[in-house]
Motif scaffolding. Structure first.
Motif, short mmCIF file in Angstrom:
data_model
loop_
_atom_site.label_atom_id
_atom_site.label_comp_id
_atom_site.label_asym_id
_atom_site.label_seq_id
_atom_site.Cartn_x
_atom_site.Cartn_y
_atom_site.Cartn_z
N GLU A 264 -9.59 2.63 5.07
CA GLU A 264 -8.30 2.47 5.95
C GLU A 264 -8.63 2.40 7.22
OE1 GLU A 264 -4.46 4.25 4.71
OE2 GLU A 264 -4.80 2.60 2.36
N GLY B 12 -7.85 -4.86 3.74
CA GLY B 12 -7.04 -3.60 3.69
C GLY B 12 -7.41 -2.77 2.15
N SER C 108 -7.94 0.21 0.08
CA SER C 108 -7.79 1.57 0.62
C SER C 108 -8.91 2.22 -1.17
CB SER C 108 -6.69 1.89 -0.25
OG SER C 108 -5.54 1.65 -1.07
#
Ligand SMILES: [Zn+2]
Length: 445
Positions: free
Chosen positions: A328, A404, A406
């Protein structure tokens, strides 16, 4: 037996479209697209659903701060008021809380694709004398590579500074324990799993003797040196008022303008500072999320790199991030640098990934990690694009950063699988969360 990570969906390496062959702890072969390994008899792992990155490397953190996340005392403040609010609580951290904080931060990093962790630990005081030893034990138990720093505080409230009086140690004690942990744990060999660095905390809480003698010890034991520098303009004002010069002059005065050093933050450097740091080979760990949360500013990553400084990436402590998630952080590094530099500099996801891999490896002076290449350690972070967030994405490597990512699906450290199907084998995350959150409530009711 050797292992062929076969035909990855994408891989961040040159000419390895057919995969990577691992033998023991090392990468022994990169296989071009459409080819098979020359290495005989390798077992096969089908990576056709995986995007493969070099294991990510974190270069700044404070593990224990996972106990202080999203607390109202820590929120919505700039650095000095944030420190003033938190230090009284930090002064009550005990060994059990500290161990749980470290264990949780290390697990969280590992699950995010981090294969080399780092902690800047200044929580070494009465009752916490073996804090460095605890962190080494926890890193070893998880099988993650780590640079653990022996941090220090020597100036406290009685000297007009922010740390509580019980949190500081005298200079002789700091230096003697620095030497103890270097002798006990610091491994300078290729493929080392544990290294120690010396890390006096910051210009406003540690004396110059500790800085200078730490530099001497680093020379003797061939280790790295780390500290916070140029994070805020308040720090600059403090240095001018107390020393009559700027933070970079303090660094020079302490004999720290040298290539063993990497700094956390490096936000408020002038073009001349960047030239000086680059000339001396001083590295900088960019902490984009923390700098954004505390409204500190942004690190001049490209200027520092152009001047010759290694630039790495760090999540920083979890009272100012508040996550320990390195993939992240890569995304945040892209966003913050885009905002800071503007679109003309064409900063891409590959720049942000470079900081988290090769750049971080340079900050730690490690030539054996940070890259997927023959002879390097087999440290890999592997992600699947099987979540809603990736649907419709085109370039798989860009998708990890832009969409994104993670959580890694698989993580390998020194040839060993440490994360399988998004989980750490044999690790009871639920039990840890229950114990860790109870400790956090005890610390900050
Ligand atoms: Zn920090």
């Amino acid at each position: 037996m050797a292992l062929w990570i076969r035909n990855p969906l994408a891989v961040l390496a040159e000419d390895a479209g057919g995969g990577i062959v691992i033998d023991g702890s090392r990468i022994v072969e990169l296989v071009p697209s459409g080819k098979t390994p020359q290495h005989p008899g390798a077992e096969v792992f089908d990576a056709s659903e995986h995007v493969v990155l070099p294991g990510l490397i974190n270069t700044h953190h404070h593990f224990f701060q996972t106990l202080c996340r999203a607390h109202e005392l820590a929120r919505d403040k700039e650095l000095f008021p944030w420190l003033t609010a938190l230090y009284p609580h930090w002064s009550r951290v005990d060994r059990d809380m500290f161990r749980l904080g470290a264990r949780l931060a290390l697990a969280e990093l590992l699950l995010s694709g981090c294969t080399t962790a780092m902690d800047h630990n200044y929580m070494v005081y009465g009752g916490m004398e073996d804090a460095t030893d605890i962190e080494v034990e926890e890193a070893r138990a998880l099988g993650i590579r780590a640079t653990i720093t022996r941090g220090s505080l020597s100036l406290s409230k009685k000297d007009g500074m922010v740390p509580e009086d019980n949190m500081v140690q005298d200079e002789d004690t700091i230096l003697a324990d620095s030497e103890r942990v270097l002798k006990r744990y610091h491994d300078t060999s290729d493929g080392a799993m544990i290294q120690i660095a010396l890390a006096p905390c910051a210009p406003f809480n540690v004396g110059k003797r500790v800085m200078r003698e730490s530099a001497t010890l680093a020379e003797t034991h061939d280790c790295r040196l780390h500290t916070h520098l140029a994070e805020t303009m308040d720090e600059e004002a403090y240095c001018k008022q107390v020393f009559g010069y700027r933070p970079i002059d303090w660094l020079e005065d302490c004999h720290w303008l040298q290539p063993r050093v990497w700094l956390a933050h490096g936000v408020h450097f002038t073009p001349e500072d960047c030239r000086k740091l680059g000339h001396h080979g001083v590295g900088v760990c960019h902490c984009p999320t923390s700098n954004a949360v505390l409204a500190s500013g942004f690190c001049k990553t490209l200027d520092l790199e152009a001047a010759g400084s290694p630039v790495g990436l760090g999540v920083d402590g979890s009272a100012s991030n508040d996550a320990s998630n390195l993939i992240e952080e890569v995304r945040h590094a892209l966003m913050v640098n885009r905002l800071g530099y503007g679109s003309s500099q064409r900063i891409t996801h590959r720049d942000a990934l470079r900081w988290a891999t090769k750049g971080s490896a340079r900050c730690l002076d490690r030539s054996d990690i940070g890259e997927i290449a023959v002879g390097k350690q087999a440290d890999l972070a592997m992600f699947k694009l099987d979540e809603l967030r990736y649907s419709g994405s085109h370039d798989p490597i860009a998708a990890l950063v832009h969409c994104g990512a993670s959580r890694a699906d698989r993580v390998m450290v020194a040839g060993n699988w440490r994360v399988i199907d998004g989980l750490i084998p044999g690790f009871d995350a639920r039990k840890l969360m229950a114990e860790h959150s109870a400790a956090a409530r005890r610390l900050m009711p």
